[in-house]
Design a protein around this motif. Structure first.
Motif, PDB file in Angstrom:
ATOM      1  N   PRO A   1      -3.933  -1.795  -4.937  1.00  0.00           N
ATOM      2  CA  PRO A   1      -2.566  -1.428  -4.545  1.00  0.00           C
ATOM      3  C   PRO A   1      -2.501  -0.733  -3.192  1.00  0.00           C
ATOM      4  O   PRO A   1      -1.526  -0.898  -2.453  1.00  0.00           O
ATOM      5  N   VAL A   2      -3.540   0.025  -2.850  1.00  0.00           N
ATOM      6  CA  VAL A   2      -3.559   0.683  -1.540  1.00  0.00           C
ATOM      7  C   VAL A   2      -3.678  -0.366  -0.433  1.00  0.00           C
ATOM      8  O   VAL A   2      -2.994  -0.293   0.596  1.00  0.00           O
ATOM      9  N   LEU A   3      -4.541  -1.355  -0.652  1.00  0.00           N
ATOM     10  CA  LEU A   3      -4.687  -2.439   0.321  1.00  0.00           C
ATOM     11  C   LEU A   3      -3.394  -3.226   0.439  1.00  0.00           C
ATOM     12  O   LEU A   3      -2.958  -3.572   1.553  1.00  0.00           O
ATOM     13  N   ALA A   4      -2.737  -3.508  -0.689  1.00  0.00           N
ATOM     14  CA  ALA A   4      -1.477  -4.238  -0.663  1.00  0.00           C
ATOM     15  C   ALA A   4      -0.414  -3.460   0.106  1.00  0.00           C
ATOM     16  O   ALA A   4       0.372  -4.047   0.872  1.00  0.00           O
ATOM     17  N   TYR A   5      -0.394  -2.150  -0.077  1.00  0.00           N
ATOM     18  CA  TYR A   5       0.565  -1.321   0.657  1.00  0.00           C
ATOM     19  C   TYR A   5       0.285  -1.369   2.156  1.00  0.00           C
ATOM     20  O   TYR A   5       1.216  -1.498   2.967  1.00  0.00           O
ATOM     21  N   ALA A   6      -0.995  -1.285   2.542  1.00  0.00           N
ATOM     22  CA  ALA A   6      -1.355  -1.336   3.959  1.00  0.00           C
ATOM     23  C   ALA A   6      -0.950  -2.673   4.583  1.00  0.00           C
ATOM     24  O   ALA A   6      -0.442  -2.720   5.714  1.00  0.00           O
ATOM     25  N   VAL A   7      -1.132  -3.753   3.831  1.00  0.00           N
ATOM     26  CA  VAL A   7      -0.740  -5.077   4.324  1.00  0.00           C
ATOM     27  C   VAL A   7       0.777  -5.148   4.486  1.00  0.00           C
ATOM     28  O   VAL A   7       1.296  -5.698   5.472  1.00  0.00           O
ATOM     29  N   LEU A   8       1.502  -4.583   3.533  1.00  0.00           N
ATOM     30  CA  LEU A   8       2.964  -4.579   3.611  1.00  0.00           C
ATOM     31  C   LEU A   8       3.447  -3.821   4.847  1.00  0.00           C
ATOM     32  O   LEU A   8       4.330  -4.292   5.575  1.00  0.00           O
ATOM     33  N   ILE A   9       2.877  -2.645   5.094  1.00  0.00           N
ATOM     34  CA  ILE A   9       3.269  -1.849   6.261  1.00  0.00           C
ATOM     35  C   ILE A   9       2.963  -2.614   7.548  1.00  0.00           C
ATOM     36  O   ILE A   9       3.774  -2.646   8.485  1.00  0.00           O
ATOM     37  N   ALA A  10       1.790  -3.245   7.614  1.00  0.00           N
ATOM     38  CA  ALA A  10       1.420  -4.014   8.809  1.00  0.00           C
ATOM     39  C   ALA A  10       2.373  -5.187   9.020  1.00  0.00           C
ATOM     40  O   ALA A  10       2.783  -5.477  10.150  1.00  0.00           O
ATOM     41  N   ALA A  11       2.749  -5.845   7.920  1.00  0.00           N
ATOM     42  CA  ALA A  11       3.652  -6.984   8.031  1.00  0.00           C
ATOM     43  C   ALA A  11       5.017  -6.555   8.542  1.00  0.00           C
ATOM     44  O   ALA A  11       5.624  -7.231   9.390  1.00  0.00           O
TER      45      ALA A  11
ATOM     46  N   VAL B   1       1.122   8.210  -3.627  1.00  0.00           N
ATOM     47  CA  VAL B   1       0.268   9.362  -3.305  1.00  0.00           C
ATOM     48  C   VAL B   1      -0.851   9.504  -4.334  1.00  0.00           C
ATOM     49  O   VAL B   1      -2.022   9.691  -3.979  1.00  0.00           O
ATOM     50  N   LEU B   2      -0.519   9.406  -5.608  1.00  0.00           N
ATOM     51  CA  LEU B   2      -1.525   9.548  -6.660  1.00  0.00           C
ATOM     52  C   LEU B   2      -2.556   8.429  -6.596  1.00  0.00           C
ATOM     53  O   LEU B   2      -3.756   8.665  -6.808  1.00  0.00           O
ATOM     54  N   THR B   3      -2.109   7.218  -6.275  1.00  0.00           N
ATOM     55  CA  THR B   3      -3.031   6.092  -6.170  1.00  0.00           C
ATOM     56  C   THR B   3      -4.006   6.295  -5.015  1.00  0.00           C
ATOM     57  O   THR B   3      -5.209   6.026  -5.146  1.00  0.00           O
ATOM     58  N   ILE B   4      -3.505   6.783  -3.880  1.00  0.00           N
ATOM     59  CA  ILE B   4      -4.388   7.044  -2.736  1.00  0.00           C
ATOM     60  C   ILE B   4      -5.376   8.154  -3.064  1.00  0.00           C
ATOM     61  O   ILE B   4      -6.568   8.061  -2.740  1.00  0.00           O
ATOM     62  N   LEU B   5      -4.902   9.209  -3.709  1.00  0.00           N
ATOM     63  CA  LEU B   5      -5.802  10.305  -4.092  1.00  0.00           C
ATOM     64  C   LEU B   5      -6.879   9.795  -5.049  1.00  0.00           C
ATOM     65  O   LEU B   5      -8.066  10.154  -4.920  1.00  0.00           O
ATOM     66  N   LEU B   6      -6.490   8.968  -5.998  1.00  0.00           N
ATOM     67  CA  LEU B   6      -7.465   8.402  -6.934  1.00  0.00           C
ATOM     68  C   LEU B   6      -8.468   7.527  -6.198  1.00  0.00           C
ATOM     69  O   LEU B   6      -9.674   7.555  -6.493  1.00  0.00           O
TER      70      LEU B   6
ATOM     71  N   TRP C   1     -19.201   0.206 -13.875  1.00  0.00           N
ATOM     72  CA  TRP C   1     -18.138   1.206 -13.751  1.00  0.00           C
ATOM     73  C   TRP C   1     -17.626   1.295 -12.326  1.00  0.00           C
ATOM     74  O   TRP C   1     -16.422   1.485 -12.090  1.00  0.00           O
ATOM     75  N   SER C   2     -18.518   1.164 -11.358  1.00  0.00           N
ATOM     76  CA  SER C   2     -18.108   1.204  -9.954  1.00  0.00           C
ATOM     77  C   SER C   2     -17.244   0.000  -9.607  1.00  0.00           C
ATOM     78  O   SER C   2     -16.231   0.118  -8.909  1.00  0.00           O
ATOM     79  N   VAL C   3     -17.640  -1.176 -10.122  1.00  0.00           N
ATOM     80  CA  VAL C   3     -16.860  -2.389  -9.862  1.00  0.00           C
ATOM     81  C   VAL C   3     -15.478  -2.272 -10.482  1.00  0.00           C
ATOM     82  O   VAL C   3     -14.452  -2.596  -9.862  1.00  0.00           O
ATOM     83  N   ALA C   4     -15.420  -1.792 -11.725  1.00  0.00           N
ATOM     84  CA  ALA C   4     -14.146  -1.670 -12.412  1.00  0.00           C
ATOM     85  C   ALA C   4     -13.240  -0.663 -11.709  1.00  0.00           C
ATOM     86  O   ALA C   4     -12.029  -0.883 -11.564  1.00  0.00           O
ATOM     87  N   ALA C   5     -13.820   0.450 -11.260  1.00  0.00           N
ATOM     88  CA  ALA C   5     -13.029   1.493 -10.599  1.00  0.00           C
ATOM     89  C   ALA C   5     -12.483   1.037  -9.261  1.00  0.00           C
ATOM     90  O   ALA C   5     -11.475   1.569  -8.771  1.00  0.00           O
ATOM     91  N   SER C   6     -13.150   0.028  -8.650  1.00  0.00           N
ATOM     92  CA  SER C   6     -12.703  -0.462  -7.340  1.00  0.00           C
ATOM     93  C   SER C   6     -11.334  -1.118  -7.393  1.00  0.00           C
ATOM     94  O   SER C   6     -10.710  -1.343  -6.350  1.00  0.00           O
ATOM     95  N   VAL C   7     -10.837  -1.393  -8.589  1.00  0.00           N
ATOM     96  CA  VAL C   7      -9.501  -1.964  -8.741  1.00  0.00           C
ATOM     97  C   VAL C   7      -8.449  -1.048  -8.118  1.00  0.00           C
ATOM     98  O   VAL C   7      -7.398  -1.509  -7.653  1.00  0.00           O
ATOM     99  N   VAL C   8      -8.733   0.249  -8.085  1.00  0.00           N
ATOM    100  CA  VAL C   8      -7.769   1.208  -7.553  1.00  0.00           C
ATOM    101  C   VAL C   8      -7.478   0.956  -6.078  1.00  0.00           C
ATOM    102  O   VAL C   8      -6.430   1.358  -5.561  1.00  0.00           O
ATOM    103  N   TYR C   9      -8.381   0.265  -5.378  1.00  0.00           N
ATOM    104  CA  TYR C   9      -8.171  -0.008  -3.952  1.00  0.00           C
ATOM    105  C   TYR C   9      -7.127  -1.106  -3.724  1.00  0.00           C
ATOM    106  O   TYR C   9      -6.560  -1.192  -2.637  1.00  0.00           O
TER     107      TYR C   9
END
Length: 341
Positions: free
Chosen positions: A274-284, A242-247, A264-272
């Motif tokens: 784990p969310v992408l990995a979670y979405a892939v896991l759910i789809a799988a 939840v915190l990762t998605i909110l971030l 800074w924008s490129v570095a902050a994009s790292v937060v996406y």
């Protein structure tokens, strides 16, 4: 057996309890909450037909209070906790009693084997039975017998309950985990036996599922406030999600508005990631064998898993921050079409 608005399930649950192949006297004590769907009338009818059934009133409807009322009314040295949303194999109690003696445990539990009657309920059942759905607790599909953190339902020695105290009536969800914590801290064994399995019927609608998991998560947050490191690390995964998605949402808004640019924008994009990995896991999981056979089953699986995780995680954060207070599982209140007055 604590009971509240279970008319659709109570008859079969009681039937499987009374059919237990146990070498000795048994009784089934129903702790009846203020049901609105005719459950209590059905319970009275069942009790009239079998003198092994004992009815006790649980006007407040809270599960731990109902369990304590039933235990105090019980006459025998072993307490078998059962659920109105579950069904037992005829050999369940006999096998559990044998394990209780064999390993000298204070509490023995087995596998919660969830099942469903509709595409939605089947999707919830698959989530329950998957380590991805509920975090890999032993009773959600474990295969290795041994000492455990807690036990699903549980077959307990009454003398140990008398020593450590009954269920904590101030805890409305997670009361079994807290009781087993006290049992273990008193030096007794809590044991998992994968040969024991209980069929469990989960909530039948998305709204009820979300309310159930939100309340459960909030009470887990309360248990973290009370017991800290006594809680397993796996309980912290949903709130971390939840915190990762909110971030990720905050970073996305800052990027879209131009407040976050350049390196800074490129570095902050790292937060996406784990969310992408979670979405892939759910789809799988949804598209794979674990997602069911029909397309409706797969779609419900894709919807159910994040619903469970996010509702639980958000509830957990609220519980850690502000406590559970008087939070109740409103998914148990009222029948499908009859709200409580």
């Amino acid at each position: 057996m604590p009971v509240l608005n279970e008319r659709d399930y109570l008859g079969r649950a009681v039937e499987t309890v009374l059919a237990q192949d146990v070498p000795g006297p048994t009784e089934l004590i129903l702790a009846l909450g203020p049901s609105t769907d005719g459950t209590n009338a059905l319970a009275a009818e069942l009790a009239a037909g079998d003198d092994r059934i004992v009815l006790v009133e649980n006007p407040g409807a809270d599960i731990p209070i109902g369990l304590n009322l039933a235990i105090r009314a019980a006459r025998h040295p072993t307490v078998v906790r059962v659920d109105a949303h579950s069904e037992l194999d005829p050999t369940y109690a006999r096998r559990a009693l044998a394990t209780l003696d064999r390993v000298r445990a204070a509490n023995v539990g087995g596998v919660m084997r969830a099942d469903g009657r509709t595409p939605f309920q089947r999707a919830v059942a698959r989530a329950y039975n998957s380590p991805i759905g509920l975090g890999g607790g032993a009773y959600h599909g474990g295969t290795q017998e041994g000492e455990a953190e807690s036990a699903y339902l549980g077959v307990m020695r009454r003398e140990v309950l008398g020593e450590v105290g009954l269920f904590d009536e101030s805890i409305r969800r997670g009361e079994d985990w807290e009781l087993n914590l006290r049992i273990r801290r008193a030096g007794y064994r809590v044991w998992f036996d994968p040969s024991l399995a209980v069929t469990y019927w989960p909530r039948e609608s998305w709204a009820r599922l979300v309310r159930q998991f939100s309340a459960t998560g909030r009470w887990r947050g309360e248990l973290v406030r009370r017991f800290g490191r006594g809680n397993s690390l796996r309980f912290f995964a949903p709130p971390a999600l939840v915190l990762t998605i909110l971030l990720g949402i905050i970073v996305g808004v800052l990027q879209l508005t131009g407040l976050l640019q350049g390196w800074w924008s490129v570095a902050a994009s790292v937060v996406y990631l784990p969310v992408l990995a979670y979405a892939v896991l759910i789809a799988a999981v949804a598209l794979g064998r674990g997602g069911g056979h029909g397309w409706r089953d797969k779609l419900w699986t894709a919807a159910v898993l994040p619903s469970m995780h996010l509702a639980w995680g958000w509830g957990f954060l609220l519980g850690v921050i502000g406590g559970a207070h008087d939070t109740v599982d409103t998914s148990r209140l009222g029948s499908r079409n009859t709200p409580l007055p």
